[in-house]
Write an enzyme that holds these catalytic residues in place. Sequence first.
Site, mmCIF file in Angstrom:
data_model
loop_
_atom_site.group_PDB
_atom_site.id
_atom_site.type_symbol
_atom_site.label_atom_id
_atom_site.label_comp_id
_atom_site.label_asym_id
_atom_site.label_seq_id
_atom_site.Cartn_x
_atom_site.Cartn_y
_atom_site.Cartn_z
ATOM 1 N N SER A 262 6.327 -4.781 -1.719
ATOM 2 C CA SER A 262 6.142 -3.401 -2.163
ATOM 3 C C SER A 262 6.350 -2.438 -0.986
ATOM 4 O O SER A 262 7.434 -2.402 -0.417
ATOM 5 C CB SER A 262 4.759 -3.250 -2.803
ATOM 6 O OG SER A 262 4.637 -2.037 -3.470
ATOM 7 N N ASP B 240 9.208 -4.469 -13.738
ATOM 8 C CA ASP B 240 8.606 -3.613 -12.719
ATOM 9 C C ASP B 240 8.955 -2.160 -13.018
ATOM 10 O O ASP B 240 9.921 -1.613 -12.483
ATOM 11 C CB ASP B 240 9.105 -4.023 -11.333
ATOM 12 C CG ASP B 240 8.342 -3.325 -10.217
ATOM 13 O OD1 ASP B 240 7.594 -2.377 -10.517
ATOM 14 O OD2 ASP B 240 8.499 -3.737 -9.054
ATOM 15 N N GLY C 205 0.825 -1.193 0.000
ATOM 16 C CA GLY C 205 0.000 0.000 0.000
ATOM 17 C C GLY C 205 0.872 1.261 0.000
ATOM 18 O O GLY C 205 1.507 1.572 -0.999
#
Length: 325
Positions: free
Chosen positions: A120, A275, A48
Amino acid sequence: MANTSDDGRYRSTEPHESGMLDVGDGHSLYWEVSGNPDGKPAVALHGGPGSGSSPRLRSLFDPDRYRVVLFDQRNCGRSTPSAADPVVDLSANTTQHLVADIEALRVHLGIERWLVFGGSWGVTLALAYAQAFPERVTEMVLAAVTSGDRRETDWITRDMGRVFPREWERFRVGVPAAERDGDLSAAYSRLLHDPDPEARATAAHRWCEWEDTHMSLAPDAEPSLSIADPAFQLVFARLVTHYWSHGCFLEDGQLLRDIERLHGIAAVLIHGRYDVSGPLDTAWALHRAWPGSELVVLDDTGHRGGGMTTAIIAATERFARGQGE
């Protein structure tokens, strides 16, 4: 050996413990424990910021070998208060608060040391936690490596307009004209706290559309955030922009600068060649400065998907067998 699903994940086992932990500042965190109560402890930090934990995180660990701890970070998931409420104050939600929360949860559960997994944003948080409490970390598995530096968030919110010019223009014009050449995270954060619920919902959706765009360069990529429930979009966008507009509450370059604190901790860094939202150079720099780390570069994926799950499970299996580097 625990049964696995068609995609190689372990079967998802239901939590045998769960609860709410009061961490102060009016915050209570939802937490759960699954797997083997006597197994190797591991904590999984979700991304997030603001995505909340998911049962899919449990399935990255062999439930016969691991005692798996999941929790929802402040203001998201089942933790309270929720950032979906427009009057909720986010000032007591910083990286330092989250690091303290992880340690409070470890103490609450009576765990001496644990493996730390992050994906992440969860990587940035995992590194910050491990550098604060290296004596509590046995190993680390870090997927889609980030460090929270300003250049990473500037890359996503502005520089990547060179890669996706049409989509970025739509993202940029979502804020008032006077703010389009400034900090777009801060501009969106202000919109996400607008008194008008329609303005908040529109800003959250546009932010999530852009997130799906910059995570799309992988053969099997599909939109997820832009088609999520509007309440989830609001929580997610509000927390991401809160963190990014404050430099993730870290000094620029801090986690790489302090990497020596992690020397002696074995780690697997896993990153997708495609990515574009988080280029490989962050993972490369951390690996070069961290003698106990191994870098796994996946040629079939971007920020997620492809061989990411397989690589994560290979790492957790190896550490369950007591194998380090």
